[in-house]
Scaffold this motif. Sequence first.
Motif, PDB file in Angstrom:
ATOM      1  N   ALA A  69       0.832  -1.213   0.000  1.00  0.00           N
ATOM      2  CA  ALA A  69       0.000   0.000   0.000  1.00  0.00           C
ATOM      3  C   ALA A  69       0.863   1.258   0.000  1.00  0.00           C
ATOM      4  N   LYS A  70       1.995   1.191   0.683  1.00  0.00           N
ATOM      5  CA  LYS A  70       2.897   2.355   0.721  1.00  0.00           C
ATOM      6  C   LYS A  70       3.371   2.714  -0.688  1.00  0.00           C
ATOM      7  N   LEU A  71       3.692   1.697  -1.493  1.00  0.00           N
ATOM      8  CA  LEU A  71       4.142   1.970  -2.853  1.00  0.00           C
ATOM      9  C   LEU A  71       3.038   2.580  -3.705  1.00  0.00           C
ATOM     10  N   GLU A  72       1.770   2.322  -3.325  1.00  0.00           N
ATOM     11  CA  GLU A  72       0.637   2.840  -4.098  1.00  0.00           C
ATOM     12  C   GLU A  72       0.181   4.220  -3.610  1.00  0.00           C
ATOM     13  N   GLY A  73       0.952   4.848  -2.694  1.00  0.00           N
ATOM     14  CA  GLY A  73       0.672   6.235  -2.330  1.00  0.00           C
ATOM     15  C   GLY A  73      -0.022   6.447  -1.005  1.00  0.00           C
ATOM     16  N   MET A  74      -0.052   5.450  -0.113  1.00  0.00           N
ATOM     17  CA  MET A  74      -0.743   5.589   1.160  1.00  0.00           C
ATOM     18  C   MET A  74      -0.177   6.733   1.998  1.00  0.00           C
ATOM     19  N   THR A  75       1.138   6.792   2.121  1.00  0.00           N
ATOM     20  CA  THR A  75       1.735   7.818   2.995  1.00  0.00           C
ATOM     21  C   THR A  75       1.457   9.228   2.459  1.00  0.00           C
ATOM     22  N   THR A  76       1.404   9.376   1.161  1.00  0.00           N
ATOM     23  CA  THR A  76       1.115  10.691   0.573  1.00  0.00           C
ATOM     24  C   THR A  76      -0.321  11.117   0.844  1.00  0.00           C
ATOM     25  N   ASP A  77      -1.266  10.182   0.651  1.00  0.00           N
ATOM     26  CA  ASP A  77      -2.684  10.508   0.830  1.00  0.00           C
ATOM     27  C   ASP A  77      -3.025  10.828   2.281  1.00  0.00           C
ATOM     28  N   ILE A  78      -2.400  10.119   3.234  1.00  0.00           N
ATOM     29  CA  ILE A  78      -2.697  10.345   4.653  1.00  0.00           C
ATOM     30  C   ILE A  78      -1.812  11.455   5.216  1.00  0.00           C
ATOM     31  N   LYS A  79      -0.899  11.932   4.383  1.00  0.00           N
ATOM     32  CA  LYS A  79       0.027  12.998   4.784  1.00  0.00           C
ATOM     33  C   LYS A  79       0.910  12.557   5.951  1.00  0.00           C
ATOM     34  N   MET A  80       1.513  11.374   5.783  1.00  0.00           N
ATOM     35  CA  MET A  80       2.457  10.852   6.772  1.00  0.00           C
ATOM     36  C   MET A  80       3.869  10.957   6.223  1.00  0.00           C
ATOM     37  N   SER A  81       4.817  11.164   7.116  1.00  0.00           N
ATOM     38  CA  SER A  81       6.218  11.070   6.721  1.00  0.00           C
ATOM     39  C   SER A  81       6.613   9.588   6.703  1.00  0.00           C
ATOM     40  N   GLY A  82       7.746   9.303   6.098  1.00  0.00           N
ATOM     41  CA  GLY A  82       8.216   7.930   6.045  1.00  0.00           C
ATOM     42  C   GLY A  82       8.438   7.337   7.419  1.00  0.00           C
ATOM     43  N   ASN A  83       8.957   8.140   8.348  1.00  0.00           N
ATOM     44  CA  ASN A  83       9.218   7.637   9.693  1.00  0.00           C
ATOM     45  C   ASN A  83       7.934   7.488  10.510  1.00  0.00           C
ATOM     46  N   GLU A  84       6.917   8.297  10.225  1.00  0.00           N
ATOM     47  CA  GLU A  84       5.615   8.089  10.872  1.00  0.00           C
ATOM     48  C   GLU A  84       4.988   6.785  10.405  1.00  0.00           C
ATOM     49  N   TYR A  85       5.218   6.448   9.152  1.00  0.00           N
ATOM     50  CA  TYR A  85       4.781   5.149   8.630  1.00  0.00           C
ATOM     51  C   TYR A  85       5.406   4.009   9.434  1.00  0.00           C
ATOM     52  N   LEU A  86       6.684   4.153   9.766  1.00  0.00           N
ATOM     53  CA  LEU A  86       7.371   3.118  10.549  1.00  0.00           C
ATOM     54  C   LEU A  86       6.748   2.967  11.934  1.00  0.00           C
ATOM     55  N   ASN A  87       6.263   4.057  12.527  1.00  0.00           N
ATOM     56  CA  ASN A  87       5.656   3.971  13.859  1.00  0.00           C
ATOM     57  C   ASN A  87       4.429   3.065  13.851  1.00  0.00           C
ATOM     58  N   GLY A  88       3.675   3.083  12.761  1.00  0.00           N
ATOM     59  CA  GLY A  88       2.531   2.194  12.653  1.00  0.00           C
ATOM     60  C   GLY A  88       2.958   0.738  12.589  1.00  0.00           C
ATOM     61  N   LEU A  89       4.054   0.453  11.892  1.00  0.00           N
ATOM     62  CA  LEU A  89       4.579  -0.913  11.843  1.00  0.00           C
ATOM     63  C   LEU A  89       4.996  -1.369  13.234  1.00  0.00           C
ATOM     64  N   THR A  90       5.593  -0.456  13.986  1.00  0.00           N
ATOM     65  CA  THR A  90       6.033  -0.792  15.339  1.00  0.00           C
ATOM     66  C   THR A  90       4.845  -1.087  16.240  1.00  0.00           C
ATOM     67  N   LEU A  91       3.816  -0.264  16.175  1.00  0.00           N
ATOM     68  CA  LEU A  91       2.639  -0.454  17.034  1.00  0.00           C
ATOM     69  C   LEU A  91       1.957  -1.784  16.775  1.00  0.00           C
ATOM     70  N   TYR A  92       1.980  -2.244  15.532  1.00  0.00           N
ATOM     71  CA  TYR A  92       1.406  -3.561  15.230  1.00  0.00           C
ATOM     72  C   TYR A  92       2.060  -4.624  16.113  1.00  0.00           C
ATOM     73  N   PHE A  93       3.380  -4.618  16.181  1.00  0.00           N
ATOM     74  CA  PHE A  93       4.083  -5.663  16.922  1.00  0.00           C
ATOM     75  C   PHE A  93       4.000  -5.449  18.432  1.00  0.00           C
ATOM     76  N   VAL A  94       3.803  -4.216  18.871  1.00  0.00           N
ATOM     77  CA  VAL A  94       3.554  -3.981  20.297  1.00  0.00           C
ATOM     78  C   VAL A  94       2.271  -4.701  20.717  1.00  0.00           C
ATOM     79  N   GLY A  95       1.198  -4.520  19.944  1.00  0.00           N
ATOM     80  CA  GLY A  95      -0.051  -5.222  20.232  1.00  0.00           C
ATOM     81  C   GLY A  95       0.115  -6.722  20.133  1.00  0.00           C
ATOM     82  N   TYR A  96       0.874  -7.169  19.146  1.00  0.00           N
ATOM     83  CA  TYR A  96       1.118  -8.593  18.924  1.00  0.00           C
ATOM     84  C   TYR A  96       1.827  -9.218  20.121  1.00  0.00           C
TER      85      TYR A  96
END
Length: 497
Positions: A69-96
């Motif tokens: 999804a990131k390659l298809e423009g998700m970060t641009t549409d939600i107005k996230m920086s690349g490092n903010e995108y990484l925070n979402g990946l981290t939170l997934y594994f925190v819950g896991y």
Amino acid sequence: MASTDEPKELDPATNVSQNNLAASTSSRDAEAIGINEKSLLRKLDYRLLPPLTLLYLLSFLDRSNVGNAKLEGMTTDIKMSGNEYLNGLTLYFVGYVLFEIPCNIVLKKTTPRTWLPTLTLIWGIVATLLGVVQNYSGYLASRFFLGVAESGLFPGVVYYISMWYKRNEQHYRVSLFFSAASLAGAFGGILAWGIGHMRGVGGYSGWRWIFILEGLVTVIASIIAYFWVYNYPSTAEFLSKEEREFIQFRLKNDSDATRDENFTWSAVLDTFKDPKVWLYCAGFHTMSLPLYTLSLFLPTIIKELGYSAAQAQLLSVPPYAVAFILTLTVAIASEKTHIRAPFIMGTSALACIGYILLLSDHRAGVSYLGTILAAAGIYPSVAIVLSWPANNVSGQTKRCIANALQISVGNIGAVIGTQLYRVETSPRYFLGHGFALGYLVANIFVVGVLWVVLRAENIAKAREIEGKESRPFGEENGEFEDEVFLGDKDPRWVFQT
């Protein structure tokens, strides 16, 4: 576990004599009551493994499609920086990580038919909602709760398989189940390439349709799973009375699967006090960082080699295809030889070569070969690492908690890994590749230590019972009040190495 009436049958190196004796005894008893044991195993495989494999394929697809999804423009549409995108990946594994042990406790207190499809339904809904998030906060919340919902599937299924199959039969089944992760990576690239062309349909971007369509498939699969997943051998509707009794018989002298064991907190405490359990945890911790950084960032890594987004989606397929083939090949070889540690160390070394290529040569073709070798080494190693405690830990509650603890501690590596492929380190990603290589080297070391520990304990057990008369393992499962069930502390319990 087979009987050890004759000490020579306790081969601490491979346990081959034990396994052959148990197999021949089981086959004779099967013939006596008119059951073909191989046909029965195939019947179990056809009934049990397809739904479990499908659920895990969808699980891995729903957690890793964020990279597509990131390659298809998700970060641009939600107005996230690349490092903010990484925070979402981290939170997934925190819950896991936080909810794996609680989920397996719930599984132990309920049933697989109820719990596993319910988890799937919940994460399917969350995965679908990822397609309609409008801001950074929504992205973070969705990723966290996706991790919570998916946390119980893998450890739950590993425990579930251990209640159906003998110890020397489990690894291949767990590997077959885990191979769905590599299939998910391959399908994910193809699906993302195709779904990406839906941009503009319904006013939605292509990346939104990736989440929505793949999430809805998961929801549908979860509803089917309520009728497709079975509980345990004693109640399975697709088995005859004779087949149920034979499955119970063949498990009785091999493991603790036939015991009527209630959940106890003392068994949970025993899990935390066993040093070997922590070594299993370290074994997966050192694999989870390279596993998840590769699955989450592979499309981006390939794109940074100079390919377009569409080309990167398609080029992510071959590494996973090779990984799928090698995972099954290594699983079969490990099962036939009853060897675990050398295969893990060998495939981890193969992955090391892949990362060395990624770090040392900037040419696109060589680096792409590095991604193939990395995937081909990581996935077979993870499959064996995750099935190891299911083979070696007894009794039921201890094994159930050990499976969950291994993945919880292991996925702390994934939490770390999600912050390594930062925007400022592109296009070569020396930080992420370097960490992955270091973790793989550490994995080889940890597995080597565990191999030595298990072999030493097998030798000590063999010496302890040498010359002694003892009843088979299954005979004291509550049938004799003067004997206490010792689980994997029993001197007749031989660890698979």
